[in-house]
Write an enzyme that holds these catalytic residues in place. Structure first.
Site, PDB file in Angstrom:
ATOM      1  N   SER A   1       9.854  -8.829  13.603  1.00  0.00           N
ATOM      2  CA  SER A   1       8.354  -8.791  13.144  1.00  0.00           C
ATOM      3  C   SER A   1       7.784  -8.363  14.307  1.00  0.00           C
ATOM      4  O   SER A   1       7.529  -8.881  15.348  1.00  0.00           O
ATOM      5  CB  SER A   1       8.159  -9.809  12.734  1.00  0.00           C
ATOM      6  OG  SER A   1       6.569 -10.042  12.530  1.00  0.00           O
TER       7      SER A   1
ATOM      8  N   HIS B   1      10.079  -5.143  10.690  1.00  0.00           N
ATOM      9  CA  HIS B   1       9.564  -5.983   9.687  1.00  0.00           C
ATOM     10  C   HIS B   1       7.997  -6.024   9.911  1.00  0.00           C
ATOM     11  O   HIS B   1       7.598  -6.180  11.208  1.00  0.00           O
ATOM     12  CB  HIS B   1      10.000  -7.343   9.732  1.00  0.00           C
ATOM     13  CG  HIS B   1       9.411  -8.327   8.610  1.00  0.00           C
ATOM     14  ND1 HIS B   1      10.039  -8.377   7.395  1.00  0.00           N
ATOM     15  CD2 HIS B   1       8.402  -9.191   8.912  1.00  0.00           C
ATOM     16  CE1 HIS B   1       9.263  -9.445   6.993  1.00  0.00           C
ATOM     17  NE2 HIS B   1       8.248  -9.935   7.788  1.00  0.00           N
TER      18      HIS B   1
ATOM     19  N   ASP C   1       4.438  -7.287   8.874  1.00  0.00           N
ATOM     20  CA  ASP C   1       3.552  -8.583   8.072  1.00  0.00           C
ATOM     21  C   ASP C   1       2.162  -8.132   7.782  1.00  0.00           C
ATOM     22  O   ASP C   1       1.486  -7.991   8.775  1.00  0.00           O
ATOM     23  CB  ASP C   1       3.504  -9.725   9.093  1.00  0.00           C
ATOM     24  CG  ASP C   1       5.060 -10.464   9.109  1.00  0.00           C
ATOM     25  OD1 ASP C   1       5.455 -10.572   8.154  1.00  0.00           O
ATOM     26  OD2 ASP C   1       5.464 -10.569  10.288  1.00  0.00           O
TER      27      ASP C   1
ATOM     28  N   MET D   1      -1.295  -9.152   6.006  1.00  0.00           N
ATOM     29  CA  MET D   1      -2.069 -10.376   5.651  1.00  0.00           C
ATOM     30  C   MET D   1      -3.479  -9.942   5.649  1.00  0.00           C
ATOM     31  O   MET D   1      -4.051  -9.141   6.147  1.00  0.00           O
ATOM     32  CB  MET D   1      -1.995 -11.446   6.769  1.00  0.00           C
ATOM     33  CG  MET D   1      -0.423 -11.614   7.243  1.00  0.00           C
ATOM     34  SD  MET D   1      -0.649 -13.141   8.378  1.00  0.00           S
ATOM     35  CE  MET D   1       1.205 -13.058   8.910  1.00  0.00           C
TER      36      MET D   1
ATOM     37  N   HIS E   1       6.264  -6.603   4.202  1.00  0.00           N
ATOM     38  CA  HIS E   1       6.153  -7.910   3.649  1.00  0.00           C
ATOM     39  C   HIS E   1       4.537  -8.345   3.483  1.00  0.00           C
ATOM     40  O   HIS E   1       3.878  -8.519   4.331  1.00  0.00           O
ATOM     41  CB  HIS E   1       6.570  -9.231   4.819  1.00  0.00           C
ATOM     42  CG  HIS E   1       6.150 -10.544   4.406  1.00  0.00           C
ATOM     43  ND1 HIS E   1       6.645 -11.647   5.279  1.00  0.00           N
ATOM     44  CD2 HIS E   1       6.046 -10.954   3.326  1.00  0.00           C
ATOM     45  CE1 HIS E   1       6.411 -12.619   4.583  1.00  0.00           C
ATOM     46  NE2 HIS E   1       6.055 -12.235   3.345  1.00  0.00           N
TER      47      HIS E   1
ATOM     48  N   MET F   1       1.659 -10.248   2.130  1.00  0.00           N
ATOM     49  CA  MET F   1       0.973 -11.681   1.938  1.00  0.00           C
ATOM     50  C   MET F   1      -0.481 -11.144   1.605  1.00  0.00           C
ATOM     51  O   MET F   1      -1.413 -11.468   2.573  1.00  0.00           O
ATOM     52  CB  MET F   1       1.052 -12.230   3.337  1.00  0.00           C
ATOM     53  CG  MET F   1       2.459 -12.729   3.742  1.00  0.00           C
ATOM     54  SD  MET F   1       2.723 -13.288   5.375  1.00  0.00           S
ATOM     55  CE  MET F   1       3.123 -11.567   6.068  1.00  0.00           C
TER      56      MET F   1
ATOM     57  N   MET G   1      10.980 -17.737   2.683  1.00  0.00           N
ATOM     58  CA  MET G   1      10.134 -18.258   3.877  1.00  0.00           C
ATOM     59  C   MET G   1      10.512 -19.431   4.387  1.00  0.00           C
ATOM     60  O   MET G   1      10.695 -20.649   3.788  1.00  0.00           O
ATOM     61  CB  MET G   1       8.574 -18.257   3.342  1.00  0.00           C
ATOM     62  CG  MET G   1       7.791 -16.784   3.219  1.00  0.00           C
ATOM     63  SD  MET G   1       8.027 -15.493   4.377  1.00  0.00           S
ATOM     64  CE  MET G   1       7.083 -16.391   5.788  1.00  0.00           C
TER      65      MET G   1
ATOM     66  N   ASP H   1      12.629 -15.448   6.795  1.00  0.00           N
ATOM     67  CA  ASP H   1      11.800 -15.125   7.780  1.00  0.00           C
ATOM     68  C   ASP H   1      10.906 -16.474   8.236  1.00  0.00           C
ATOM     69  O   ASP H   1      10.186 -17.120   7.267  1.00  0.00           O
ATOM     70  CB  ASP H   1      10.599 -14.189   7.106  1.00  0.00           C
ATOM     71  CG  ASP H   1       9.507 -13.827   7.604  1.00  0.00           C
ATOM     72  OD1 ASP H   1       9.506 -14.030   9.043  1.00  0.00           O
ATOM     73  OD2 ASP H   1       8.641 -12.994   7.127  1.00  0.00           O
TER      74      ASP H   1
HETATM   75  C1  DX5 Z   1       4.876 -15.548   8.750  1.00  0.00           C
HETATM   76  C2  DX5 Z   1       5.579 -13.918   8.937  1.00  0.00           C
HETATM   77  C3  DX5 Z   1       6.640 -13.896   9.669  1.00  0.00           C
HETATM   78  C4  DX5 Z   1       6.459 -14.133  11.171  1.00  0.00           C
HETATM   79  C5  DX5 Z   1       7.740 -14.548  11.937  1.00  0.00           C
HETATM   80  O1  DX5 Z   1       3.647 -15.382   8.160  1.00  0.00           O
HETATM   81  O2  DX5 Z   1       5.768 -13.546   7.605  1.00  0.00           O
HETATM   82  O3  DX5 Z   1       7.204 -12.704   9.590  1.00  0.00           O
HETATM   83  O4  DX5 Z   1       5.711 -13.180  11.726  1.00  0.00           O
HETATM   84  O5  DX5 Z   1       7.540 -14.583  13.108  1.00  0.00           O
HETATM   85  P1  DX5 Z   1       8.186 -15.731  13.888  1.00  0.00           P
HETATM   86  O6  DX5 Z   1       9.700 -15.235  14.183  1.00  0.00           O
HETATM   87  O7  DX5 Z   1       7.536 -15.655  15.327  1.00  0.00           O
HETATM   88  O8  DX5 Z   1       8.279 -17.070  13.167  1.00  0.00           O
HETATM   89 ZN    ZN Z   2       7.101 -11.705   7.365  1.00  0.00          ZN
END
Ligand code: DX5
Ligand code: ZN
Length: 216
Positions: free
Chosen positions: A6, A31, A33, A35, A64, A66, A135, A173
């Protein structure tokens, strides 16, 4: 096993180099993320960063989402180069339509379950997805501790997929590192996301390799 680092924990000033280092260490996807400050409390990146990641590697880009109203943004992420696009079951009232749209645009559709979301919510949608993302932390931030109950959830999901006879991969994840990766693979996961454990120490090649080797 596919390691999907990620980039949330990467040095964004050197994003291309960070991705390439993780790739040399054995990463099999990247990956991203996304948000929106509504579905989750944090704000991160949009399609322009997917585009930058796309230029840095040939690996699949795993986006991903969110965010609320994810269906409005599928085209923009696909156009930017996303290969896999996952959406949260908690965020979408018309999930089937969104997933069908992802597939119709030529990307692999996935659904994501928060830690408190039961596997039963997949009942009507499992046959429509290429992967389920479990998750193992509450989404919003990198670097959180792995929730141990996730391991049994992966086992139960793996059994559900087998009993349905569908071809669906399991991605996990949150809080994954070289210490717990192997147990998730043994439980039935195929794709592991890791942010902090890959990019947190500024040595992505070495740290990606540690996780990949822990799964052998
Ligand atoms: C959390 C994200 C993850 C996160 C994983 O909201 O979806 O992808 O960045 O990071 P680590 O491995 O640091 O938990
Ligand atoms: Zn993620």
């Amino acid at each position: 096993m596919i390691l999907a680092p990620s980039i949330l924990s990467a040095d964004f000033g050197r994003l291309g180099e960070e991705i390439q280092a993780a790739e040399r260490g054995g990463a099999g996807a990247v990956h991203v993320d996304v948000m929106d400050g509504h579905f989750v409390p944090n704000l991160t990146v949009g399609p322009v960063v997917v585009k930058a990641a796309r230029r840095a590697t040939q690996l699949p880009i795993d986006v991903h989402l969110m965010i609320e109203n994810a269906d409005r943004y599928v085209d923009a992420f696909r156009d930017a180069g996303a290969d896999w696009i996952s959406v949260h079951v908690e965020a979408l009232p018309h999930l089937q339509r969104t997933l069908a749209h992802v597939r119709q645009r030529g990307a692999a559709p996935g659904v994501v379950l928060n830690p408190s979301t039961p596997l039963g919510s997949l009942e009507e949608i499992l046959a429509e997805v290429d992967y389920v993302l479990v998750m193992s932390v509450n989404p919003g931030f990198g670097g959180q501790a792995f929730l141990p109950a996730s391991l049994d959830k992966v086992r139960r999901l793996s059994a559900l997929i087998r009993s349905r006879g569908v071809s669906v991969r399991i991605e996990v994840d949150g809080g994954i590192d070289a210490g717990n990766a192997r147990s998730l693979i043994d439980a039935g996961a195929e794709i592991l996301v890791a942010g902090n454990a890959v990019f947190g120490r500024g040595q992505a090649e070495t740290d990606a390799r540690l996780i990949v080797e822990a799964c052998r």
